[in-house]
Scaffold this motif. Structure first.
Motif, PDB file in Angstrom:
ATOM      1  N   GLU A 132       0.834  -1.193   0.000  1.00 35.42           N
ATOM      2  CA  GLU A 132       0.000   0.000   0.000  1.00 35.42           C
ATOM      3  C   GLU A 132       0.874   1.250   0.000  1.00 35.42           C
ATOM      4  N   ILE A 133       0.498   2.182  -0.855  1.00 32.94           N
ATOM      5  CA  ILE A 133       1.211   3.458  -0.939  1.00 32.94           C
ATOM      6  C   ILE A 133       0.229   4.574  -0.647  1.00 32.94           C
ATOM      7  N   LYS A 134       0.513   5.319   0.398  1.00 31.06           N
ATOM      8  CA  LYS A 134      -0.379   6.412   0.777  1.00 31.06           C
ATOM      9  C   LYS A 134       0.127   7.719   0.199  1.00 31.06           C
ATOM     10  N   ILE A 135      -0.836   8.522  -0.271  1.00 29.49           N
ATOM     11  CA  ILE A 135      -0.491   9.808  -0.863  1.00 29.49           C
ATOM     12  C   ILE A 135      -1.641  10.767  -0.579  1.00 29.49           C
ATOM     13  N   ALA A 136      -1.429  12.044  -0.837  1.00 32.46           N
ATOM     14  CA  ALA A 136      -2.456  13.059  -0.549  1.00 32.46           C
ATOM     15  C   ALA A 136      -3.767  12.716  -1.244  1.00 32.46           C
ATOM     16  N   ASP A 137      -4.872  13.007  -0.558  1.00 31.71           N
ATOM     17  CA  ASP A 137      -6.194  12.652  -1.073  1.00 31.71           C
ATOM     18  C   ASP A 137      -6.520  13.329  -2.394  1.00 31.71           C
TER      19      ASP A 137
END
Length: 272
Positions: A132-137
């Motif tokens: 999983e890669i989280k980034i700005a919404d």
């Protein structure tokens, strides 16, 4: 395109660190697929597209994709610091789409809003590893390899004014000051390619024609630099095998030069 038509099965890209190969037919189709994907993402002719990546096959595919779409390629040195990348984005203008290698994603995860990016096309280090890669919404994250699997090749032929339309903005500053954008039109690049192909008496028109599709070239210099961009376009235009490294692996490079009878190698003085 001519290289793909005349030498479809010749190896275009041999990315040595991963033992990854693309034939000229595969390079053409892949670049047209990414061009089609970028168009679907809202990129139009004349729009700047940032490309921030170390040397890899995807860099070359993305470069040719921008040419096919008429987008303005903005290669960004993967070693630049945050303030230097910010300077390029601010100086260049309205960059909404960035193609970014996973190793450079950290900067964009933190600063995508400040940079004004709407879409990030991510080049994964390993396409087979899912994490999983989280980034700005407010930023859309798309994977490069998924675009290759999801889109058909671009069919539309984009009209290019060779002397007026920009191919790329190359940011260079030497060792002093902030990088400055150098505008290269498609005509500039074609001129560079012709000069490189015909440099020296031994590279007459007859000699060039004789060697098309037969030579190998080792590229260890950063593809994001002017020499990397122009040499890549030159040797792929001439249907050469482009053997690409992402680091100066001397034993492997020497072995490759001997194995493939490499006659052309570009380096900086310290390499020699």
């Amino acid at each position: 395109k001519l290289a793909a038509l005349n030498y479809p099965n010749n190896i275009a890209i041999y990315f040595k660190p991963k033992e990854e190969k693309y034939s000229y037919r595969e390079l053409l189709i892949s670049s047209l697929k990414i061009a089609s994907a970028l168009k679907a993402l809202g990129v139009k002719k004349g729009d700047p597209v940032a490309l921030n990546s170390k040397n890899c096959s995807e860099f070359i595919i993305a470069m040719w994709a921008c040419i096919k779409l008429g987008a303005v390629l903005v290669p960004i040195n993967y070693l630049l610091k945050k303030h230097e990348v910010f300077h390029i984005f601010n100086d260049c203008g309205d960059i909404k789409t960035a193609i970014v290698h996973e190793k450079n994603l950290k900067l964009y995860k933190r600063s995508s809003k400040e940079l004004g990016i709407e879409k990030i096309v991510l080049i994964r280090e390993d396409k087979n590893v899912e994490k999983e890669i989280k980034i700005a919404d407010d930023v859309e994250l798309i994977f490069f390899h998924e675009l290759l699997n999801s889109y058909e090749p671009l069919v539309e032929k984009i009209s290019i004014n060779m002397k007026e339309d920009l191919f790329c903005l190359l940011y260079t500053g030497g060792t002093t000051g902030l990088p400055k954008g150098v505008m290269l039109t498609h005509f500039n690049v074609i001129s560079d390619i012709n000069q490189l192909l015909h440099i020296g008496a031994e590279f007459s028109e007859e000699a060039v024609e004789k060697n098309i599709g037969k030579l190998s070239f080792v590229n260890v210099l950063p593809l994001c630099h002017s020499f990397g961009v122009i040499s890549t376009l030159t040797y792929t235009s001439a249907a050469c095998q482009l053997i690409v490294y992402d680091s100066f692996d001397i034993p492997s490079i020497l072995e490759t030069i001997e194995m493939y009878k490499v006659e052309n190698f570009a380096g900086v003085p310290t390499m020699y």
